[in-house]
Every structure is written in C-alpha cells, then in structure tokens.
Design a protein around this motif. Structure first.
Motif, mmCIF file in Angstrom:
data_model
loop_
_atom_site.group_PDB
_atom_site.id
_atom_site.type_symbol
_atom_site.label_atom_id
_atom_site.label_comp_id
_atom_site.label_asym_id
_atom_site.label_seq_id
_atom_site.Cartn_x
_atom_site.Cartn_y
_atom_site.Cartn_z
ATOM 1 N N LEU A 30 4.413 -4.959 -4.791
ATOM 2 C CA LEU A 30 2.970 -3.986 -5.334
ATOM 3 C C LEU A 30 3.232 -3.516 -6.723
ATOM 4 C CD1 LEU A 30 -0.575 -3.770 -5.802
ATOM 5 C CD2 LEU A 30 0.499 -1.503 -4.979
ATOM 6 N N THR A 31 3.374 -3.748 -8.019
ATOM 7 C CA THR A 31 3.069 -3.771 -8.994
ATOM 8 C C THR A 31 1.887 -3.663 -9.062
ATOM 9 O OG1 THR A 31 3.545 -5.605 -10.988
ATOM 10 C CG2 THR A 31 5.363 -5.102 -9.755
ATOM 11 N N THR A 32 1.649 -2.365 -10.337
ATOM 12 C CA THR A 32 0.292 -2.368 -10.750
ATOM 13 C C THR A 32 0.108 -0.817 -11.786
ATOM 14 O OG1 THR A 32 -1.800 -1.140 -9.760
ATOM 15 C CG2 THR A 32 -0.298 -0.238 -8.986
ATOM 16 N N HIS A 33 -0.809 -0.801 -13.153
ATOM 17 C CA HIS A 33 -0.604 -0.208 -14.311
ATOM 18 C C HIS A 33 -1.932 1.002 -13.352
ATOM 19 C CE1 HIS A 33 1.643 -1.780 -16.795
ATOM 20 N NE2 HIS A 33 0.905 -2.659 -16.538
ATOM 21 N N TYR A 34 -2.858 0.622 -12.581
ATOM 22 C CA TYR A 34 -3.526 1.044 -11.766
ATOM 23 C C TYR A 34 -3.416 2.960 -11.225
ATOM 24 C CZ TYR A 34 -7.124 -1.772 -12.792
ATOM 25 O OH TYR A 34 -7.935 -2.338 -13.912
ATOM 26 N N ILE A 35 -2.644 3.996 -10.898
ATOM 27 C CA ILE A 35 -1.853 4.739 -10.457
ATOM 28 C C ILE A 35 -2.604 4.944 -9.428
ATOM 29 C CG2 ILE A 35 -0.365 6.992 -11.062
ATOM 30 C CD1 ILE A 35 0.322 4.946 -12.912
ATOM 31 N N GLU A 36 -3.811 5.165 -9.209
ATOM 32 C CA GLU A 36 -4.086 5.579 -7.543
ATOM 33 C C GLU A 36 -3.956 4.423 -6.913
ATOM 34 O OE1 GLU A 36 -7.398 3.373 -10.038
ATOM 35 O OE2 GLU A 36 -6.265 4.474 -10.609
ATOM 36 N N GLU A 37 -3.988 3.294 -7.591
ATOM 37 C CA GLU A 37 -3.435 1.902 -6.663
ATOM 38 C C GLU A 37 -2.638 2.683 -5.224
ATOM 39 O OE1 GLU A 37 -5.444 -2.499 -7.006
ATOM 40 O OE2 GLU A 37 -3.762 -1.709 -8.111
ATOM 41 N N ALA A 38 -1.294 2.727 -6.183
ATOM 42 C CA ALA A 38 -0.967 3.429 -5.760
ATOM 43 C C ALA A 38 -0.520 4.637 -4.466
ATOM 44 C CB ALA A 38 0.666 3.279 -6.521
ATOM 45 N N GLU A 39 -1.071 5.445 -5.244
ATOM 46 C CA GLU A 39 -1.016 7.314 -4.857
ATOM 47 C C GLU A 39 -2.480 6.340 -3.220
ATOM 48 O OE1 GLU A 39 -2.830 11.393 -5.923
ATOM 49 O OE2 GLU A 39 -2.885 9.637 -7.010
ATOM 50 N N GLU A 40 -3.622 5.673 -3.964
ATOM 51 C CA GLU A 40 -4.134 5.496 -2.271
ATOM 52 C C GLU A 40 -2.710 4.783 -1.574
ATOM 53 O OE1 GLU A 40 -7.617 4.943 -0.129
ATOM 54 O OE2 GLU A 40 -7.172 5.522 -1.615
ATOM 55 N N MET A 41 -2.149 3.195 -1.183
ATOM 56 C CA MET A 41 -1.834 2.655 -0.738
ATOM 57 C C MET A 41 -0.442 2.633 -0.724
ATOM 58 S SD MET A 41 -3.613 -1.367 -1.288
ATOM 59 C CE MET A 41 -2.398 -1.613 -2.318
ATOM 60 N N ALA A 42 0.845 3.567 -1.241
ATOM 61 C CA ALA A 42 2.053 2.962 -1.426
ATOM 62 C C ALA A 42 2.424 3.568 -0.145
ATOM 63 C CB ALA A 42 2.406 2.885 -2.351
ATOM 64 N N ASP A 43 3.542 3.361 0.657
ATOM 65 C CA ASP A 43 4.771 4.223 1.624
ATOM 66 C C ASP A 43 5.292 3.941 1.001
ATOM 67 O OD1 ASP A 43 2.703 3.248 4.463
ATOM 68 O OD2 ASP A 43 3.980 1.437 3.847
ATOM 69 N N ARG A 44 6.376 4.088 -0.209
ATOM 70 C CA ARG A 44 7.349 4.714 -1.078
ATOM 71 C C ARG A 44 7.256 4.584 -2.819
ATOM 72 N NH1 ARG A 44 13.228 2.892 -0.408
ATOM 73 N NH2 ARG A 44 12.087 0.893 0.351
ATOM 74 N N ILE A 45 6.838 4.753 -3.351
ATOM 75 C CA ILE A 45 7.154 4.851 -5.282
ATOM 76 C C ILE A 45 8.351 4.069 -5.608
ATOM 77 C CG2 ILE A 45 6.317 5.313 -6.990
ATOM 78 C CD1 ILE A 45 4.017 5.179 -4.829
ATOM 79 N N GLY A 46 8.525 3.434 -6.479
ATOM 80 C CA GLY A 46 9.957 3.188 -7.148
ATOM 81 C C GLY A 46 9.152 3.148 -8.610
ATOM 82 N N VAL A 47 9.779 3.548 -10.154
ATOM 83 C CA VAL A 47 9.493 3.901 -11.489
ATOM 84 C C VAL A 47 11.009 2.673 -11.891
ATOM 85 C CG1 VAL A 47 9.749 5.728 -13.123
ATOM 86 C CG2 VAL A 47 8.335 5.632 -10.509
ATOM 87 N N ILE A 48 10.559 1.972 -12.619
ATOM 88 C CA ILE A 48 11.310 1.103 -13.110
ATOM 89 C C ILE A 48 11.093 1.972 -14.684
ATOM 90 C CG2 ILE A 48 9.776 -0.716 -13.524
ATOM 91 C CD1 ILE A 48 12.735 -2.616 -13.472
ATOM 92 N N ARG A 49 12.265 2.070 -15.715
ATOM 93 C CA ARG A 49 12.390 2.030 -17.287
ATOM 94 C C ARG A 49 12.887 1.613 -17.590
ATOM 95 N NH1 ARG A 49 13.089 5.947 -21.422
ATOM 96 N NH2 ARG A 49 11.231 6.164 -22.367
ATOM 97 N N GLY A 50 12.513 1.109 -19.184
ATOM 98 C CA GLY A 50 14.021 0.267 -19.614
ATOM 99 C C GLY A 50 14.915 -0.507 -19.272
#
Length: 308
Positions: free
Chosen positions: A189-209
């Motif tokens: 899942l990619t999302t701009h709604y951070i609460e979406e990731a907080e609600e559903m994700a098992d793991r988080i990945g952060v990509i920048r540049g």
C-alpha cells in the motif's frame, strides 16, 4: 515469514539524468500488509510500476514468488494485481464487462461466479449493468479494485487507493483489504493518509529521494521512535524548574500551572517512577495528570526532517 517479493539493487534512471531509484533493496513478506510511505517524488510509484512490469528498471533485480519479473515476466505478472492511482477504464463499458475482460487479459478461464463474488464483496453487484461513466468516484475506485482482483492475484499493489474517497468508503476499503490479507493475499500500500498506514499496516517502509531509509515493524517503529508526554497539573504554580529536577527533560507550561515531561517510550517504566519520587521529595504536588503519545505521522515527519 518467507519473502514473496525480493527487490535487490533496483535502480531507475532517465535520459534527462534524473535518478528515480537508487539501489533499492526490499523484501516483502508473504501475507503481510506493507505500507510504503514517502513524500511526492520519492519513488513510490516508480518502484511499484517496475514490480508490476509497467516500467523497465535500469539495473537490479525483482523476483515475485520465485519468478524474475524480466526473464519470467508472464508467470510473475499473473501473480500481481495493481490498483493504480489514476482512474483509467473504459467509460462506456459496464461494470460486469470491464471486470470480466480484465480476467481474460491474464489468460484465465471464464469464471462468472468468481466475478460475481468480487462485485458483491465490493458492494458493486447492484451496479453490474451500469456504465462506468455513470458511477461516482468512490464506485469507480471500487471497480479498479475489482479489475485488479479478477485474475486471483496473490500480490496486490494499491497506489493511493483511497485518494478522493469519503471517510465512510475509506473505512469500508480498509475492512476489505484486511479480509484480502486474511485469505493470504499480500498487500503493498502507498498512501498519503498516514492514519491509513497506522490503522492497517503490519510493517512500514519509508522511501525518500529514491532510497529506502527505513523498514520496520509498525509496532516496533512506534515503540522505538515514538515520544510520550506526561503533563502534570500542579497544585501550586512554578516559576522555575528546581535544581534537584534539572536532569529531567521538563518544561513549564500554562503560566507555571503545568509541568510537561517528554520521554522516550523505552524509558517509560523507570523514568516516570523516578520523576514522581523526585517531585514528591522536592515538595511539588499535582492534582491531575495526562499522557499523550506521538502518532505515526509525527514519526514520519521527524524521519524526513532528520534526513533533509
């Protein structure tokens, strides 16, 4: 848990010289919900497009459930469903026709019962004979999900799936995504709604540049990087922090009526106990207290600021 997607040294450069991805290494576990977060232009959509066979990489390798996406592209793509960010479908087709056609594109045999089940699960059955052009934005988004599920993928990419969707429909989609995960489908899942990731994700990945700067279990990420605040409402106001409490990260607030203690969640048990003991020894009394914990959004913004 075994990885169902293995990304190794993935790069993407364009003739203009822009490097969208810079040696990305990432494993996605089978059966998890993985949220990929990052600001605009970070490389999220490029990464997804490469895995789904839409964009060709400049270097590196991607393996989907044991199949190389370049040399074994047919087998790899049959495993993957994609719900793109843009709503792209034939406006003059009916819901039923467009979803059934998507199944045929992958060479899967006709299965009307399967298509019916998907449409019912997505609350689209009553709209099956409606033309796409007559649907609301939220219904069109559901049709895109139905198209992505038509060929029974084991891996589902959702690129901003709830963009422009009202709160009630967003909640419905969250429930549907969880149900898919429970059947063994891996969700990215990619999302701009951070609460979406907080609600559903098992793991988080952060990509920048174009680079992955962090991959972590959601609960562990919030435990390690989260901050808590303890606010004490004092019986008598303070003009300054007593010297005996100088070692604590304390701040006076509300004109001296409150004392705020900010601490790392790892120090929660021992830090608060010592603080309360030392407050009593210093003769500082309080009538009430409240705690507040940083959200995933706070952590995400902090990570980007640290690396800017």
């Amino acid at each position: 848990m075994r990885p169902i997607i293995q990304i190794s040294g993935l790069t993407k450069s364009y003739k203009s010289g822009f490097q969208a991805l810079k040696g990305v290494n990432l494993d996605i576990r089978a059966g998890e919900i993985f949220a990929l977060l990052g600001p605009n232009g970070a490389g999220k959509t490029t990464l997804i497009s490469i895995v789904c066979g839409i964009v060709r990489p400049s270097g590196g390798r991607v393996v989907a459930d044991g199949h190389d996406i370049i040399t074994q592209w047919r087998a790899a793509r049959s495993l993957i469903g994609l719900v793109p960010q843009e709503l792209t479908t034939d406006a003059f087709e009916t819901v039923w026709a467009t979803v059934r056609f998507s199944r045929g594109l992958f060479g899967r045999p006709r299965n009307d019962a399967h298509i019916e089940r998907i449409l019912r699960d997505l609350s689209l059955w009553e709209k099956k004979d409606s033309k796409i052009m007559t649907l609301s934005g939220g219904m069109k988004r559901r049709v895109m999900i139905a198209k992505a599920l038509a060929h029974d993928p084991r891996i589902l990419f959702l690129d901003e799936p709830t963009a422009g969707v009202d709160v009630e429909l967003r909640r419905d989609m969250w429930n549907m995504i969880r149900q898919l995960r429970d059947t063994g489908v891996t969700i990215i899942l990619t999302t701009h709604y951070i609460e979406e990731a907080e609600e559903m994700a098992d793991r988080i990945g952060v990509i920048r540049g174009g680079e992955i700067i962090l991959v972590e279990e959601k609960a562990e990420l919030m435990r390690k990087l989260g901050r808590k605040q303890l606010t004490l409402q004092l019986v008598e106001p303070l003009a300054a922090i007593p010297p005996a409490l100088a070692a604590y990260p304390l701040e006076i607030a509300a004109g001296g009526a409150e004392l705020v203690y900010t601490y790392d969640t790892r120090a929660e048990r021992t830090g608060i106990t010592r603080l309360l003991t030392d407050l009593a020894a210093a003769g500082i009394r309080f009538r009430d207290l409240a705690t507040e914990q940083s959200s995933l959004e706070d952590i995400f913004v902090g990570l980007l600021q640290e690396r800017s």
